[in-house]
Design a protein around this motif. Structure first.
Motif, PDB file in Angstrom:
ATOM      1  N   HIS A 183       0.829  -1.210   0.000  1.00  0.00           N
ATOM      2  CA  HIS A 183       0.000   0.000   0.000  1.00  0.00           C
ATOM      3  C   HIS A 183       0.863   1.261   0.000  1.00  0.00           C
ATOM      4  O   HIS A 183       0.567   2.230  -0.709  1.00  0.00           O
ATOM      5  CB  HIS A 183      -0.922   0.005   1.221  1.00  0.00           C
ATOM      6  N   VAL A 184       1.930   1.249   0.807  1.00  0.00           N
ATOM      7  CA  VAL A 184       2.829   2.409   0.873  1.00  0.00           C
ATOM      8  C   VAL A 184       3.459   2.657  -0.498  1.00  0.00           C
ATOM      9  O   VAL A 184       3.526   3.798  -0.973  1.00  0.00           O
ATOM     10  CB  VAL A 184       3.929   2.196   1.938  1.00  0.00           C
ATOM     11  N   SER A 185       3.914   1.591  -1.140  1.00  0.00           N
ATOM     12  CA  SER A 185       4.533   1.718  -2.458  1.00  0.00           C
ATOM     13  C   SER A 185       3.555   2.295  -3.474  1.00  0.00           C
ATOM     14  O   SER A 185       3.901   3.189  -4.260  1.00  0.00           O
ATOM     15  CB  SER A 185       5.030   0.348  -2.927  1.00  0.00           C
ATOM     16  N   HIS A 186       2.307   1.815  -3.441  1.00  0.00           N
ATOM     17  CA  HIS A 186       1.299   2.290  -4.383  1.00  0.00           C
ATOM     18  C   HIS A 186       0.955   3.757  -4.153  1.00  0.00           C
ATOM     19  O   HIS A 186       0.849   4.544  -5.109  1.00  0.00           O
ATOM     20  CB  HIS A 186       0.030   1.444  -4.266  1.00  0.00           C
ATOM     21  N   LEU A 187       0.794   4.149  -2.888  1.00  0.00           N
ATOM     22  CA  LEU A 187       0.403   5.536  -2.634  1.00  0.00           C
ATOM     23  C   LEU A 187       1.545   6.506  -2.953  1.00  0.00           C
ATOM     24  O   LEU A 187       1.316   7.635  -3.402  1.00  0.00           O
ATOM     25  CB  LEU A 187      -0.117   5.711  -1.204  1.00  0.00           C
ATOM     26  N   LEU A 188       2.784   6.068  -2.756  1.00  0.00           N
ATOM     27  CA  LEU A 188       3.923   6.907  -3.135  1.00  0.00           C
ATOM     28  C   LEU A 188       3.957   7.122  -4.642  1.00  0.00           C
ATOM     29  O   LEU A 188       4.191   8.239  -5.125  1.00  0.00           O
ATOM     30  CB  LEU A 188       5.238   6.277  -2.663  1.00  0.00           C
ATOM     31  N   ASP A 189       3.710   6.046  -5.398  1.00  0.00           N
ATOM     32  CA  ASP A 189       3.684   6.147  -6.861  1.00  0.00           C
ATOM     33  C   ASP A 189       2.577   7.099  -7.315  1.00  0.00           C
ATOM     34  O   ASP A 189       2.783   7.940  -8.189  1.00  0.00           O
ATOM     35  CB  ASP A 189       3.469   4.771  -7.493  1.00  0.00           C
ATOM     36  N   LYS A 190       1.402   6.961  -6.717  1.00  0.00           N
ATOM     37  CA  LYS A 190       0.263   7.787  -7.123  1.00  0.00           C
ATOM     38  C   LYS A 190       0.471   9.264  -6.784  1.00  0.00           C
ATOM     39  O   LYS A 190       0.024  10.143  -7.527  1.00  0.00           O
ATOM     40  CB  LYS A 190      -1.013   7.274  -6.452  1.00  0.00           C
ATOM     41  N   LEU A 191       1.132   9.530  -5.665  1.00  0.00           N
ATOM     42  CA  LEU A 191       1.349  10.908  -5.241  1.00  0.00           C
ATOM     43  C   LEU A 191       2.625  11.502  -5.824  1.00  0.00           C
ATOM     44  O   LEU A 191       2.896  12.692  -5.661  1.00  0.00           O
ATOM     45  CB  LEU A 191       1.411  10.986  -3.702  1.00  0.00           C
ATOM     46  N   GLY A 192       3.418  10.663  -6.495  1.00  0.00           N
ATOM     47  CA  GLY A 192       4.648  11.152  -7.096  1.00  0.00           C
ATOM     48  C   GLY A 192       5.687  11.549  -6.063  1.00  0.00           C
ATOM     49  O   GLY A 192       6.432  12.516  -6.253  1.00  0.00           O
ATOM     50  N   LEU A 193       5.761  10.802  -4.962  1.00  0.00           N
ATOM     51  CA  LEU A 193       6.675  11.120  -3.872  1.00  0.00           C
ATOM     52  C   LEU A 193       7.707  10.009  -3.699  1.00  0.00           C
ATOM     53  O   LEU A 193       7.500   8.883  -4.147  1.00  0.00           O
ATOM     54  CB  LEU A 193       5.894  11.319  -2.570  1.00  0.00           C
ATOM     55  N   ALA A 194       8.819  10.364  -3.030  1.00  0.00           N
ATOM     56  CA  ALA A 194       9.947   9.440  -2.952  1.00  0.00           C
ATOM     57  C   ALA A 194       9.883   8.502  -1.755  1.00  0.00           C
ATOM     58  O   ALA A 194      10.333   7.364  -1.837  1.00  0.00           O
ATOM     59  CB  ALA A 194      11.267  10.219  -2.923  1.00  0.00           C
ATOM     60  N   ASP A 195       9.350   8.967  -0.620  1.00  0.00           N
ATOM     61  CA  ASP A 195       9.365   8.125   0.572  1.00  0.00           C
ATOM     62  C   ASP A 195       8.199   8.469   1.490  1.00  0.00           C
ATOM     63  O   ASP A 195       7.458   9.427   1.263  1.00  0.00           O
ATOM     64  CB  ASP A 195      10.704   8.261   1.321  1.00  0.00           C
ATOM     65  N   ARG A 196       8.047   7.675   2.547  1.00  0.00           N
ATOM     66  CA  ARG A 196       6.911   7.819   3.457  1.00  0.00           C
ATOM     67  C   ARG A 196       6.964   9.134   4.229  1.00  0.00           C
ATOM     68  O   ARG A 196       5.908   9.687   4.572  1.00  0.00           O
ATOM     69  CB  ARG A 196       6.830   6.627   4.414  1.00  0.00           C
ATOM     70  N   THR A 197       8.149   9.648   4.495  1.00  0.00           N
ATOM     71  CA  THR A 197       8.255  10.932   5.185  1.00  0.00           C
ATOM     72  C   THR A 197       7.672  12.047   4.334  1.00  0.00           C
ATOM     73  O   THR A 197       6.905  12.884   4.811  1.00  0.00           O
ATOM     74  CB  THR A 197       9.723  11.246   5.517  1.00  0.00           C
ATOM     75  N   GLN A 198       8.016  12.049   3.042  1.00  0.00           N
ATOM     76  CA  GLN A 198       7.452  13.042   2.133  1.00  0.00           C
ATOM     77  C   GLN A 198       5.936  12.901   2.040  1.00  0.00           C
ATOM     78  O   GLN A 198       5.206  13.896   1.986  1.00  0.00           O
ATOM     79  CB  GLN A 198       8.065  12.893   0.741  1.00  0.00           C
ATOM     80  N   ALA A 199       5.461  11.674   2.032  1.00  0.00           N
ATOM     81  CA  ALA A 199       4.027  11.435   1.941  1.00  0.00           C
ATOM     82  C   ALA A 199       3.303  11.993   3.160  1.00  0.00           C
ATOM     83  O   ALA A 199       2.250  12.634   3.041  1.00  0.00           O
ATOM     84  CB  ALA A 199       3.754   9.929   1.806  1.00  0.00           C
ATOM     85  N   ALA A 200       3.863  11.763   4.345  1.00  0.00           N
ATOM     86  CA  ALA A 200       3.243  12.257   5.569  1.00  0.00           C
ATOM     87  C   ALA A 200       3.234  13.782   5.600  1.00  0.00           C
ATOM     88  O   ALA A 200       2.221  14.413   5.930  1.00  0.00           O
ATOM     89  CB  ALA A 200       3.984  11.703   6.786  1.00  0.00           C
ATOM     90  N   LEU A 201       4.356  14.396   5.244  1.00  0.00           N
ATOM     91  CA  LEU A 201       4.429  15.855   5.196  1.00  0.00           C
ATOM     92  C   LEU A 201       3.430  16.418   4.187  1.00  0.00           C
ATOM     93  O   LEU A 201       2.739  17.401   4.452  1.00  0.00           O
ATOM     94  CB  LEU A 201       5.848  16.293   4.835  1.00  0.00           C
ATOM     95  N   HIS A 202       3.365  15.779   3.030  1.00  0.00           N
ATOM     96  CA  HIS A 202       2.459  16.220   1.969  1.00  0.00           C
ATOM     97  C   HIS A 202       1.009  16.141   2.437  1.00  0.00           C
ATOM     98  O   HIS A 202       0.210  17.055   2.193  1.00  0.00           O
ATOM     99  CB  HIS A 202       2.676  15.340   0.735  1.00  0.00           C
ATOM    100  N   ALA A 203       0.661  15.068   3.113  1.00  0.00           N
ATOM    101  CA  ALA A 203      -0.707  14.873   3.574  1.00  0.00           C
ATOM    102  C   ALA A 203      -1.094  15.910   4.624  1.00  0.00           C
ATOM    103  O   ALA A 203      -2.184  16.486   4.574  1.00  0.00           O
ATOM    104  CB  ALA A 203      -0.862  13.460   4.147  1.00  0.00           C
ATOM    105  N   VAL A 204      -0.204  16.164   5.586  1.00  0.00           N
ATOM    106  CA  VAL A 204      -0.481  17.146   6.632  1.00  0.00           C
ATOM    107  C   VAL A 204      -0.551  18.553   6.035  1.00  0.00           C
ATOM    108  O   VAL A 204      -1.440  19.345   6.344  1.00  0.00           O
ATOM    109  CB  VAL A 204       0.597  17.081   7.738  1.00  0.00           C
ATOM    110  N   ARG A 205       0.386  18.867   5.148  1.00  0.00           N
ATOM    111  CA  ARG A 205       0.456  20.206   4.553  1.00  0.00           C
ATOM    112  C   ARG A 205      -0.818  20.533   3.774  1.00  0.00           C
ATOM    113  O   ARG A 205      -1.273  21.667   3.750  1.00  0.00           O
ATOM    114  CB  ARG A 205       1.675  20.303   3.636  1.00  0.00           C
ATOM    115  N   ASN A 206      -1.403  19.511   3.140  1.00  0.00           N
ATOM    116  CA  ASN A 206      -2.597  19.733   2.326  1.00  0.00           C
ATOM    117  C   ASN A 206      -3.902  19.468   3.089  1.00  0.00           C
ATOM    118  O   ASN A 206      -4.977  19.542   2.506  1.00  0.00           O
ATOM    119  CB  ASN A 206      -2.542  18.852   1.079  1.00  0.00           C
TER     120      ASN A 206
END
Length: 245
Positions: A218-241
């Motif tokens: 799931h982590v791999s898929h959501l990173l691909d969909k969001l165009g992000l490199a790692d889970r830290t970026q994903a978490a920051l992106h989610a909180v920021r938005n």
């Protein structure tokens, strides 16, 4: 060429254990050890290691100040903190000082080796608890800034400054952007929310009653969909938005 590593910890047993383990990694070489921050600075200047793996609490010069000075004299050096503390008072100053990795001492040896390789390659490695602290600080800071802006401009209408696309979004005429949360499945959104709370893959698996391998998928898929490199970026992106609380 192996990854050259300088160890900095005031406990000789910790340094010894790290040295023994890292020496088993064919692509790594421990080139020096330091018992305090000042020794770490001196050895780093002399040895120019690729990575400094250090504790935060050290005599003479603590880890935060050591990191600041290392980044000043050797801008290209990669610094990883290996500590027992994951609270905000330790995590935030360390990241601001320029560390690229923040790990806890309960990390599995194999995971430590992977983290060192990733940081050496230019990635950021944060323990989930450390990432959670950063999420909290960022969310609180942006909320405060928004509140201050609202008080300063209580009746200001800025819609005339919007682009056509922004005006459409304001009027509800468009959906989420191509990298919005609607791109994710329900389960992927659940996983993203738990990542933003600082949970590890193992903890997410337990909470959602799924396997850790499934979480990783799931982590791999959501990173691909969001165009992000790692889970830290994903978490920051989610909180920021504002996708997660």
């Amino acid at each position: 060429m192996p990854i050259t590593i300088l160890l900095a910890d005031d406990h000789a047993m910790v340094r010894r254990g790290l040295h023994v383990f890292l020496s088993t990694q064919r692509d790594m070489e421990v080139v020096g050890e330091a018992a305090n921050g000042q020794e770490a600075l001196e050895q780093a200047e002399q040895l120019h290691p690729d990575v400094v793996l250090m504790d935060l609490h050290m005599p003479v010069l603590d880890g935060i100040e050591t990191a600041r000075r290392l980044r000043s004299i050797l801008p290209g050096i990669r610094i990883i903190v290996l500590t027992s503390f994951s609270d905000q008072d330790h995590v935030v100053p360390a990241v601001r000082a320029g560390v690229k990795g923040y790990l806890l001492k309960d990390i599995e040896p194999e995971d430590l080796a992977v983290a060192i390789r990733n940081v050496h390659a230019g990635q950021v490695e944060l323990h989930p608890a450390a990432a959670g602290q950063l999420m909290h600080v960022m969310a609180s800071s942006e909320l405060s800034m928004n509140e201050q802006h609202g008080r300063a401009n209580p009746h200001k209408d800025t819609s005339h400054n919007d682009t056509p696309a922004q005006n459409k979004e304001r009027n509800g005429q468009v959906n989420e952007t191509s990298h919005g949360p609607d791109m994710l499945t329900r389960r992927e959104r659940e996983v993203l929310g738990l990542i933003a709370q600082g949970l590890s893959n193992k903890e997410i698996a337990i909470k959602l009653i799924i396997t850790e391998k499934t979480v990783k998928t799931h982590v791999s898929h959501l990173l691909d969909k969001l165009g992000l490199a790692d889970r830290t970026q994903a978490a920051l992106h989610a909180v920021r938005n504002g996708w997660v609380v």
